[in-house]
Design an enzyme around this catalytic site. Structure first.
Site, PDB file in Angstrom:
ATOM      1  N   GLU A  17      61.485 -75.182  53.641  1.00 38.45           N
ATOM      2  CA  GLU A  17      62.674 -76.004  53.349  1.00 38.45           C
ATOM      3  C   GLU A  17      62.157 -77.221  52.599  1.00 38.45           C
ATOM      4  OE1 GLU A  17      65.572 -75.021  54.075  1.00 38.45           O
ATOM      5  OE2 GLU A  17      65.318 -73.644  55.749  1.00 38.45           O
ATOM      6  N   CYS A  37      66.878 -84.856  52.194  1.00 36.06           N
ATOM      7  CA  CYS A  37      66.685 -83.805  51.181  1.00 36.06           C
ATOM      8  C   CYS A  37      67.998 -83.367  50.536  1.00 36.06           C
ATOM      9  CB  CYS A  37      65.993 -82.607  51.818  1.00 36.06           C
ATOM     10  SG  CYS A  37      66.879 -82.003  53.244  1.00 36.06           S
ATOM     11  N   TRP A  97      58.819 -86.690  57.752  1.00 36.78           N
ATOM     12  CA  TRP A  97      59.019 -87.925  58.506  1.00 36.78           C
ATOM     13  C   TRP A  97      60.462 -88.392  58.529  1.00 36.78           C
ATOM     14  CZ3 TRP A  97      61.197 -90.814  54.796  1.00 36.78           C
ATOM     15  CH2 TRP A  97      60.781 -90.633  53.472  1.00 36.78           C
ATOM     16  N   LYS A 136      52.885 -79.634  63.927  1.00 32.47           N
ATOM     17  CA  LYS A 136      52.282 -80.860  63.385  1.00 32.47           C
ATOM     18  C   LYS A 136      53.391 -81.786  62.896  1.00 32.47           C
ATOM     19  CE  LYS A 136      50.755 -82.383  59.399  1.00 32.47           C
ATOM     20  NZ  LYS A 136      51.137 -83.804  59.539  1.00 32.47           N
ATOM     21  N   GLU A 160      63.832 -85.843  42.275  1.00 37.46           N
ATOM     22  CA  GLU A 160      64.219 -86.290  43.612  1.00 37.46           C
ATOM     23  C   GLU A 160      63.630 -87.675  43.851  1.00 37.46           C
ATOM     24  OE1 GLU A 160      62.392 -84.422  47.086  1.00 37.46           O
ATOM     25  OE2 GLU A 160      64.382 -84.376  48.004  1.00 37.46           O
TER      26      GLU A 160
HETATM   27  P1  NAD Z   1      55.356 -83.864  52.387  1.00 37.14           P
HETATM   28  O1  NAD Z   1      55.465 -82.527  51.771  1.00 37.14           O
HETATM   29  O2  NAD Z   1      54.417 -84.839  51.799  1.00 37.14           O
HETATM   30  O3  NAD Z   1      54.909 -83.747  53.916  1.00 37.14           O
HETATM   31  C1  NAD Z   1      55.530 -82.875  54.798  1.00 37.14           C
HETATM   32  C2  NAD Z   1      54.526 -82.410  55.816  1.00 37.14           C
HETATM   33  O4  NAD Z   1      53.514 -81.656  55.143  1.00 37.14           O
HETATM   34  C3  NAD Z   1      53.812 -83.532  56.563  1.00 37.14           C
HETATM   35  O5  NAD Z   1      53.633 -83.151  57.909  1.00 37.14           O
HETATM   36  C4  NAD Z   1      52.471 -83.617  55.859  1.00 37.14           C
HETATM   37  O6  NAD Z   1      51.424 -84.101  56.669  1.00 37.14           O
HETATM   38  C5  NAD Z   1      52.229 -82.163  55.494  1.00 37.14           C
HETATM   39  N1  NAD Z   1      51.312 -82.004  54.366  1.00 37.14           N
HETATM   40  C6  NAD Z   1      51.099 -82.864  53.342  1.00 37.14           C
HETATM   41  N2  NAD Z   1      50.133 -82.385  52.528  1.00 37.14           N
HETATM   42  C7  NAD Z   1      49.729 -81.203  53.051  1.00 37.14           C
HETATM   43  C8  NAD Z   1      48.750 -80.242  52.673  1.00 37.14           C
HETATM   44  N3  NAD Z   1      47.958 -80.425  51.595  1.00 37.14           N
HETATM   45  N4  NAD Z   1      48.610 -79.131  53.446  1.00 37.14           N
HETATM   46  C9  NAD Z   1      49.377 -78.947  54.545  1.00 37.14           C
HETATM   47  N5  NAD Z   1      50.303 -79.836  54.960  1.00 37.14           N
HETATM   48  C10 NAD Z   1      50.488 -80.944  54.222  1.00 37.14           C
HETATM   49  O7  NAD Z   1      56.835 -84.380  52.461  1.00 37.14           O
HETATM   50  P2  NAD Z   1      57.366 -85.733  53.075  1.00 37.14           P
HETATM   51  O8  NAD Z   1      57.055 -86.826  52.119  1.00 37.14           O
HETATM   52  O9  NAD Z   1      56.923 -85.899  54.485  1.00 37.14           O
HETATM   53  O10 NAD Z   1      58.934 -85.433  53.159  1.00 37.14           O
HETATM   54  C11 NAD Z   1      59.744 -85.625  52.091  1.00 37.14           C
HETATM   55  C12 NAD Z   1      60.105 -84.292  51.454  1.00 37.14           C
HETATM   56  O11 NAD Z   1      60.647 -83.396  52.428  1.00 37.14           O
HETATM   57  C13 NAD Z   1      61.161 -84.452  50.419  1.00 37.14           C
HETATM   58  O12 NAD Z   1      60.831 -83.729  49.267  1.00 37.14           O
HETATM   59  C14 NAD Z   1      62.400 -83.853  51.068  1.00 37.14           C
HETATM   60  O13 NAD Z   1      63.351 -83.400  50.195  1.00 37.14           O
HETATM   61  C15 NAD Z   1      61.831 -82.801  51.934  1.00 37.14           C
HETATM   62  N6  NAD Z   1      62.727 -82.459  53.042  1.00 37.14           N
HETATM   63  C16 NAD Z   1      63.379 -81.264  53.010  1.00 37.14           C
HETATM   64  C17 NAD Z   1      64.240 -80.907  54.019  1.00 37.14           C
HETATM   65  C18 NAD Z   1      64.949 -79.569  54.003  1.00 37.14           C
HETATM   66  O14 NAD Z   1      65.436 -79.132  55.039  1.00 37.14           O
HETATM   67  N7  NAD Z   1      65.023 -78.885  52.893  1.00 37.14           N
HETATM   68  C19 NAD Z   1      64.438 -81.766  55.096  1.00 37.14           C
HETATM   69  C20 NAD Z   1      63.756 -82.979  55.103  1.00 37.14           C
HETATM   70  C21 NAD Z   1      62.896 -83.299  54.056  1.00 37.14           C
END
Ligand code: NAD
Length: 498
Positions: free
Chosen positions: A266, A301, A166, A190, A397
């Site tokens: 990522e 991130c 998000w 998604k 983090e």
């Molecule tokens: P999240 O892992 O909770 O969610 C990311 C996505 O995964 C969402 O679309 C969510 O609906 C989906 N998801 C959640 N649970 C799932 C499951 N059980 N099975 C399949 N899909 C599932 O992360 P977030 O809170 O949305 O984002 C924050 C995280 O993203 C932080 O840790 C951040 O560091 C990381 N991030 C990394 C980068 C990068 O390029 N390395 C960039 C942006 C954010």
């Protein structure tokens, strides 16, 4: 020239966000007609009802993507045709940048300036850059004797899934969609459940740009429903995920338990910002230190939240950064004067506030910040000093505006502490000595090191993490294409004939 606060508010009032799924060229409800709401984190206002896609909807999207892939209308189209259409996407995003930026600001709580920078600049640039690569991605010919010709060809992987976070909704969508489509894949995307609106609007623009039905499909929904269904789908060939390390692990499992699809990850980070004692504490360094931590409200991130400062510079650094951070204005994300918007949700704000409390409990010294009296999910930019490596705020983090200053004896200690983490996404080093800069940059176990400035690089340079910040996959650069291509060898036996 950027619009005024009033003009952005007028755009906001006129928006009618579309919350439907986009499958096989049609906007549609979820099969079971269920919905959830997307709301503005800064005000709580409900923005739209969103189709709540689940396994049945993901199935429809994947079969449309597979059908069109097999038909070849996109996958085997002339590369120049894909290029022209993706260039149209870039043009349409530029033309609609104000509307898209307002939509994204409302849905995320990000500042309008950040949204405009991303949507007016990076996002169309991604489409343009990969469009231009569509007709410039070559195979190879291996050296052989006269009895053979060995062609090493690159083919699109097939149906590409993407599951997005998000914090940068449209940037992340573009990071995945642009390279996947450039090489001929069809895609099922998604968006995060908190921020689906700009990605759904992008689908409308992609259709207008000429992307054929079935090539791009958007399935808004939750992780446990739509996300897992993509990860577990036996007809998805490759999936690219950006999000938390915890969920990234699940995608590896999904792959193992289904069709062994390719998995590009990522994930999170705990990136250091190292200032060696020969660095000059000037305006430029302070600006980079402040932006590396507080850009996007720290919901980034690669945020540099561990600032490892040489002991002789700590006092000066601390007073200068304090002065700079105090100038950040918290407020309505739609106001161009705002520097820091809202956290994404109440739960996220509570989690970040929990980290601030843990810093206090562990004995770090909070010199500014803490919560905020504004309604919504705002947190004042927060700075701790006297942070030590064993504290939770130094190790985990936080994903919010919480900076920790740590005093370092020397470069060796800085390198050791910077490396002592399960993450490996990014690091910044400030020094005037090029030998020290290069030595530390080579030694740091992370995907991007930025010297004498904070930067993630740009579209031309690959981005991704070492250790538990990523898989071997990279977004951006020509490297991103690898996630969406497979390699075929065609070994041609030949005879010398005239
Ligand atoms: P999240 O892992 O909770 O969610 C990311 C996505 O995964 C969402 O679309 C969510 O609906 C989906 N998801 C959640 N649970 C799932 C499951 N059980 N099975 C399949 N899909 C599932 O992360 P977030 O809170 O949305 O984002 C924050 C995280 O993203 C932080 O840790 C951040 O560091 C990381 N991030 C990394 C980068 C990068 O390029 N390395 C960039 C942006 C954010």
């Amino acid at each position: 020239m950027s619009l005024s606060y009033k003009e952005f508010q007028t755009i906001a009032v006129g928006l009618r966000p579309n919350g439907k799924a986009f499958i096989d060229g049609e906007f549609c409800d979820a099969v079971d007609r269920s919905t959830f709401v997307s709301s503005n984190p800064a005000t709580g206002e409900i923005l739209a009802e969103i189709a709540h896609c689940k396994a049945a909807d993901v199935d429809r999207a994947v079969s449309a993507a597979r059908r069109v892939f097999n038909e070849g209308t996109w996958s085997r189209a002339e590369p120049e045709e894909r290029k022209e259409i993706l260039l149209n996407v870039a043009r349409l995003v530029r033309e609609h940048k104000n509307e898209l930026a307002v939509l994204e600001s409302l849905d995320t709580g990000k500042t309008i300036n950040d949204c405009l920078d991303e949507i007016g600049g990076e996002v169309p640039n991604f489409f343009q850059w990969y469009a231009e690569l569509a007709d410039k991605t070559f195979g190879k010919i291996a050296p052989t004797g006269p009895g053979a010709m060995a062609l090493i060809t690159r083919e699109p992987a097939g149906v590409a899934g993407a599951v997005l976070p998000w914090n940068f909704p449209l940037v992340m969508a573009a990071w995945k969609i642009a390279p996947a489509l450039a090489v001929g894949c069809s895609a099922v995307i998604k968006p995060a459940e908190q921020t689906p609106l700009s990605t759904i609007r992008l689908a409308e623009l992609m259709q207008e740009a000429g992307v054929p039905a079935g090539v791009i499909n958007i399935v808004p929904g939750f992780g446990e429903t739509a996300g897992q269904a993509i990860g577990m789908h036996n007809d998805v060939d490759t999936v690219s995920f950006t999000g938390s390390t915890e969920v990234g692990r699940l995608f590896m499992r999904y792959s193992g338990e289904s069709n062994l699809k390719g998995v590009g990850l990522e994930m999170g980070g705990k990136s250091p910002f190292i200032v060696l004692e020969d660095a000059a504490i000037n305006d430029e360094l302070i600006e980079h230190a402040a932006m590396s931590a507080f850009w996007n409200g720290g919901q980034n991130c690669s945020a540099n939240m561990r600032q490892l400062i040489a002991k002789p510079l700590v006092e000066e650094f601390t007073s200068r950064i304090l002065e700079r951070v105090k100038a950040f204005k918290l407020g309505d994300p739609l106001d161009p004067a705002t520097d820091i918007g809202s956290m994404i949700t109440k739960e996220h704000k509570d989690m970040v506030m929990g980290y601030i409390q843990s810093g206090l409990d562990d004995g770090a010294n909070m010199i500014m910040g803490g919560g905020s009296d504004l309604p919504g999910h705002f947190i004042n930019p927060t700075v701790f000093r006297n942070v030590t490596p064993d504290m939770r705020i130094a190790k985990e983090e936080i994903f919010g505006p919480v900076l920790g200053i740590m005093a370092m004896e020397n470069g060796e200690e800085a390198l050791r502490i910077a490396s002592d983490t399960d993450y490996g996404l990014h690091a910044t080093v400030f020094t005037q000595d090029v030998d020290r800069a290069l030595h530390i940059a080579r030694a740091l176990p992370c995907g991007t090191v930025s010297v004498n400035g904070f930067s993630e690089g740009d579209i031309k340079t690959p981005f991704g993490g070492y250790k538990q910040s990523g898989s071997l996959a990279r977004d951006n650069g020509t490297e991103a294409l690898e996630q969406y291509l497979q390699t075929k060898t065609i070994w041609l036996h030949t005879q010398a004939k005239t």
